[in-house]
Design a protein around this motif. Structure first.
Motif, short mmCIF file in Angstrom:
data_model
loop_
_atom_site.label_atom_id
_atom_site.label_comp_id
_atom_site.label_asym_id
_atom_site.label_seq_id
_atom_site.Cartn_x
_atom_site.Cartn_y
_atom_site.Cartn_z
N LEU A 103 0.86 -1.19 0.00
CA LEU A 103 0.00 0.00 0.00
C LEU A 103 0.89 1.23 0.00
O LEU A 103 1.80 1.36 0.82
CB LEU A 103 -0.91 0.00 1.23
N GLU A 104 0.60 2.17 -0.92
CA GLU A 104 1.40 3.38 -1.04
C GLU A 104 0.48 4.59 -1.04
O GLU A 104 -0.64 4.55 -1.58
CB GLU A 104 2.23 3.36 -2.32
N ILE A 105 0.97 5.68 -0.43
CA ILE A 105 0.24 6.95 -0.39
C ILE A 105 1.14 8.02 -1.00
O ILE A 105 2.26 8.24 -0.54
CB ILE A 105 -0.15 7.35 1.04
N TYR A 106 0.63 8.66 -2.04
CA TYR A 106 1.36 9.74 -2.70
C TYR A 106 0.66 11.05 -2.34
O TYR A 106 -0.52 11.25 -2.64
CB TYR A 106 1.36 9.56 -4.21
N ASP A 107 1.40 11.93 -1.69
CA ASP A 107 0.86 13.22 -1.26
C ASP A 107 1.47 14.30 -2.14
O ASP A 107 2.67 14.55 -2.09
CB ASP A 107 1.19 13.47 0.21
N SER A 108 0.65 14.94 -2.93
CA SER A 108 1.14 16.02 -3.79
C SER A 108 1.14 17.30 -3.00
O SER A 108 0.11 17.75 -2.50
CB SER A 108 0.25 16.16 -5.02
N VAL A 109 2.29 17.90 -2.84
CA VAL A 109 2.46 19.12 -2.06
C VAL A 109 2.70 20.28 -3.01
O VAL A 109 3.62 20.25 -3.83
CB VAL A 109 3.64 19.00 -1.08
N LEU A 110 1.85 21.31 -2.89
CA LEU A 110 2.00 22.50 -3.73
C LEU A 110 2.75 23.57 -2.96
O LEU A 110 2.34 23.96 -1.87
CB LEU A 110 0.63 23.02 -4.16
N LYS A 125 5.61 18.62 -5.46
CA LYS A 125 6.46 17.55 -4.98
C LYS A 125 5.58 16.39 -4.52
O LYS A 125 4.37 16.53 -4.38
CB LYS A 125 7.34 18.03 -3.81
N HIS A 126 6.18 15.22 -4.30
CA HIS A 126 5.44 14.06 -3.87
C HIS A 126 6.09 13.48 -2.62
O HIS A 126 7.31 13.34 -2.55
CB HIS A 126 5.39 12.98 -4.96
N LYS A 127 5.26 13.17 -1.68
CA LYS A 127 5.72 12.56 -0.45
C LYS A 127 5.14 11.16 -0.40
O LYS A 127 3.95 10.97 -0.58
CB LYS A 127 5.27 13.39 0.75
N LEU A 128 5.94 10.15 -0.18
CA LEU A 128 5.53 8.76 -0.30
C LEU A 128 5.51 8.07 1.06
O LEU A 128 6.45 8.17 1.84
CB LEU A 128 6.48 8.02 -1.25
N TYR A 129 4.38 7.39 1.31
CA TYR A 129 4.27 6.48 2.45
C TYR A 129 4.07 5.08 1.88
O TYR A 129 3.28 4.90 0.95
CB TYR A 129 3.09 6.83 3.35
N SER A 130 4.79 4.09 2.40
CA SER A 130 4.70 2.73 1.88
C SER A 130 4.55 1.75 3.04
O SER A 130 5.25 1.86 4.07
CB SER A 130 5.96 2.39 1.07
N PHE A 131 3.61 0.79 2.86
CA PHE A 131 3.33 -0.19 3.91
C PHE A 131 3.16 -1.56 3.28
O PHE A 131 2.59 -1.69 2.18
CB PHE A 131 2.06 0.18 4.68
N CYS A 132 3.65 -2.60 3.98
CA CYS A 132 3.50 -3.98 3.52
C CYS A 132 2.98 -4.85 4.65
O CYS A 132 2.14 -4.42 5.42
CB CYS A 132 4.83 -4.50 2.98
N GLU A 133 3.51 -6.07 4.77
CA GLU A 133 2.96 -7.02 5.73
C GLU A 133 3.39 -6.75 7.17
O GLU A 133 2.72 -7.17 8.11
CB GLU A 133 3.32 -8.46 5.33
N LYS A 134 4.49 -6.05 7.39
CA LYS A 134 4.99 -5.83 8.74
C LYS A 134 4.83 -4.39 9.20
O LYS A 134 5.13 -4.08 10.35
CB LYS A 134 6.46 -6.26 8.83
#
Length: 818
Positions: A292-299, A316-325
């Protein structure tokens, strides 16, 4: 030894046995044993179900070997997909297609999906080339496989082979539920052209699933199998979750949130999240199931001179990434709440995410794996677009305070309550307080046209604000909000403008204040233009001395209902308290004469006390800062006149006190400073107002002839005592003076006789300064009434020169104190 069972579809079977030549046959390498049985012509229950509720095996398509169509399968119509000759083995080199469709209407707010599954592992057996399937031995654990070089079953999410492939399998085992994304599905069974004799068979159960459609599914625009776009201009809030249908391997599902308004932000809080960990014994995160990934577009923005416009420079883009742990922030209590709004709101940033710009993307990737029994990755989250826009100039770092200046762009403009959810109950705040500062020039006043509205739920509540001052503060405050309330429950929207001000100190104004009383008389100038400038408004502040209250008398009558006709005519409005609020509206008759104050003075009177008069806590207690603060606001009033037409206004006020006060113990004691009490209002007036020729009490009690002309015994006694005391002092002073005067006279005569005797005895002709007083002693006695001058003349010479000494002196008396 292999065995296989064959069931014919008709009443005859042809069996051909091919035996190779002897050269290719090894001794004891070939044997054949066959059994057969004729079954009754009636349908078997195990194959076709009970007669009362038979299985639906589909409609065979003409000119095909094994193609079938299934329409409108449901709980009352049990559909089963079977391979040819089931429960026996199917033939080699065949391809069978099964179309499943549901065209019947579904309940409103629901979506129809097709579900196929098989919980009995013995009903799926497809030759895959492995040892277990080749031998047909089910005594060991078997499972379905996705690598199928020979026989296989392929399930499509649609009616054609061009549709996405949901799953492809072979082997033996249990098939978990496979769910379509639409009310149609295609299943294809294909067998290899050459294979060893194997007991191949297939049976699948078909069911209909009615899924409730959430608002998010309605508002989101589908752009792919599981790609949705949510437009903030069309939909402000909703629910997103992992698709309920099966997802093909190596598929990405994207949820894109976008708003055309640059001030919008996207608020997300997750209520559930799951990705199965297939390597729970390891601390390494492999991300081999899903991600699961979250892309946050920052103006990056730069405000311009107009605070309503923002210049955006880059993204710009700020990324959050999540998996099984790892997992995103979870607000689990929202999952069980009504409309996913918990009693304790999900907080930011501890339990939720807020985008930095007007766009946010959530992406979940599903990877291909060979374990059919891995639980599907899933999540559920709630989203909402947050409106952070506010007009006006921001004041320091205040959340919602705004400034509007007439010398800037806001000579005319609009203002409204904030629509930022985080300032209200649903965003986690219990109270909100915003101040709007309207600052004009000295020659202006603030006016709000009649299109100002409050309470968004009842937009017919219109209010007109016509201020007197050019410096106005509008406070918007809400307290004790519930966690389910927001800007839809409280708010306002208004327009404003700065218009030329009217000088209330000009024209027919008469003001007077004499100590503890005063009056205001005002006549509307005949030159005032009501059509152009609207109602005339003037306001005065009246404050009582500390510890006193105000008693006001207006020429007019109290407006007791909203239907009173004077509410649209000339009137007084009295404000008091903190915050300030109207406590009375006094109607006064208008007149065509501009200076008709005599007419105004002939009207009936309405009396009113300041709010401090009704304060039961008025005691002898020590005055604290809080008491002083409360007394200050409760003992002052704002008197405003509103003139809709020409007319005159008249009012008076007094400072009064209570005749009785309460002690800290609760006892009531007489106020010793209350010397004159008006019996009609039970209030004490100042002594200076008694018998001054003006009636202050409603019944003119303070000007009563008996009260004002009775003999002033107290004053006469006081004056008599003062005169007697003065006479005694004068007598004592005269007595002392005469006694001292006689004493000085006797002493003077005695000294005079002594000096004459000495002179006659021919004293020396020189002057002995030691025996006579010096100049300083002489000055000390100049105040005596009887002084004697003695003159000496000595005719002689000194150093051959004649000498004449003449000296005047006053006899020196010792030990005289005055």
């Amino acid at each position: 030894v292999r065995s296989a069972t064959y069931f014919s579809e008709r009443n005859n079977v042809s069996l051909i046995i091919f035996v190779p030549s002897r050269a290719s046959v090894v001794v004891h390498s070939f044997s054949l044993f066959l059994t057969y049985k004729f079954l009754p012509s009636r349908p078997a229950i195990t194959r076709f179900g009970p007669p009362s509720d038979p299985f639906e095996l589909g409609t065979k398509i003409d000119a095909t070997y094994c193609d079938h169509v299934f329409d409108d399968c449901s709980a009352n119509k049990k559909c089963k997909i079977r391979s040819p000759n089931w429960p026996g083995f199917y033939n080699r080199n065949i391809t069978c297609k099964y179309w499943i469709r549901h065209y019947s209407p579904v309940p409103a707010g629901h979506r129809a999906r097709i579900v196929v599954s098989q919980n009995n592992e013995y009903k799926i057996s497809l030759y895959s080339g492995s040892t277990n399937t080749a031998s047909g031995d089910h005594s060991t654990s078997t499972s379905l496989q996705s690598d199928c070089p020979l026989d296989m079953v392929r399930i499509y999410d649609g009616q054609t082979t061009e549709s996405p492939v949901l799953i492809e399998f072979c082997g033996s085992g249990v098939l978990p539920p496979i769910v379509s994304s639409r009310p149609e599905m295609l299943i294809v069974l294909r067998s290899a052209s050459n294979q060893i004799l194997y007991n191949s068979r297939l049976e699948l159960n078909v069911a209909l699933k009615l899924e409730k459609v959430h608002d998010s599914a309605i508002g989101g625009e589908r752009t792919g199998v599981c790609d949705l776009v949510y437009d903030g201009s069309k939909m402000r809030r909703g629910l997103i979750e992992t698709p309920k249908h099966s997802i093909p391997a190596n598929t990405s599902c994207t949820f894109r949130f976008v708003s055309p308004n640059s001030w919008d932000r996207i608020w997300i809080y997750f209520m559930s999240y799951f990705i199965q960990d297939r390597h729970h014994w390891s601390s390494e995160e492999l991300c081999d199931v899903s991600r699961l990934e979250i892309y946050d577009s920052v103006l990056t923005s730069h405000p311009t001179n107009d605070s309503r416009q923002v210049h955006h420079s880059q993204q710009k883009h700020k990324l959050y990434s999540f998996c099984e742990k790892t997992s995103p922030k979870i607000c689990g209590r929202a999952a069980d709440a009504n409309h996913y709004l918990p009693l304790n709101p999900c907080t930011y940033p501890n339990e939720s995410y807020l985008s930095g710009g007007s766009e946010l993307i959530i992406k979940q990737e599903y990877y291909k794996h060979y374990d059919f029994y891995v639980r599907r990755a899933s999540f559920a989250a709630r989203f909402e677009f947050i409106d952070t826009h506010q007009v006006g100039e921001q004041i320091d770092d205040k959340l919602c305070d705004r400034l509007f200046k007439s010398d800037g762009k806001y000579f005319k403009g609009r203002l409204s309550s904030p629509r930022n959810l985080f300032l209200y109950g649903r965003g986690g705040r219990e109270n909100i307080s915003c101040s709007y500062y309207l600052k004009g020039t000295d020659s202006q006043r603030t006016h709000s046209p009649p299109d100002a509205t409050t309470d968004p739920k009842h937009m017919n509540h219109n209010m007109v604000f016509d201020m007197i001052s050019s410096d106005v503060v509008l406070n918007f405050s809400v307290t004790r909000m519930s966690p389910f309330e927001d800007f839809n429950d409280y708010g306002f929207d208004a327009s404003f403008e700065f218009v030329p001000a009217f000088d209330c100190n000009s024209g027919g104004l008469v003001q007077r204040r004499n100590g503890s009383e005063g009056e205001i008389q005002y006549s509307v100038p005949q030159t005032y233009n009501f059509r152009r400038d609207g109602p005339l408004k003037c306001r005065w502040i009246i404050e009582a001395s500390f510890g006193k209250h105000l008693f006001l008398k207006f020429k007019g009558h109290l407006a007791i209902s909203e239907s009173d006709e004077c509410l649209d005519a000339n009137r007084f409005v009295v404000y008091a308290g903190d915050p300030r609020h109207a406590i009375a509206t006094v109607c006064t008759k208008s007149t065509a004469a501009a200076n008709d104050l005599d007419h105004a003075n002939q009207l009936e009177e309405f009396d009113l006390f300041s709010t401090s008069w009704y304060n039961e806590t008025d005691t002898f207690a020590t005055f604290t800062a809080n008491n002083i603060y409360n007394n200050y606001f409760e003992s002052r009033v704002f008197v405003e006149i509103i003139a809709q037409e020409l007319g005159a206004f008249s009012m008076r006020w007094l400072e009064v006190t209570k005749p009785f006060l309460r002690t800290q113990t609760g006892k009531t004691m007489r106020n010793i400073n209350c010397k004159v009490e008006c019996p009609e209002i039970n209030a004490c007036i100042s002594d200076e107002l008694v018998c001054d020729g003006i009636s202050h009490c409603p019944s003119s009690y303070d000007e009563n002839s008996q009260f004002c002309h009775k003999f002033p015994t107290l004053y006469v006694v006081a004056i008599g005592l003062l005169l007697i005391f003065s006479l005694l002092v004068i007598l004592i002073v005269i007595t002392i003076y005469r006694f001292q005067d006689k004493r000085r006279l006797r002493l003077s005569q005695s000294n005079h006789s002594s000096n004459n005797s000495r002179y006659n005895q021919h004293e020396p002709d020189y002057v002995d300064y030691g025996e006579y007083p010096r100049l300083g002693s002489e000055l000390n006695f100049r105040s005596l009434h009887e002084c004697h001058q003695i003159q000496y003349t000595d005719n002689g010479s000194m150093n051959g020169m004649p000498l004449e000494i003449t000296r005047s002196f006053v006899p020196h008396y010792h030990n005289n104190v005055f």
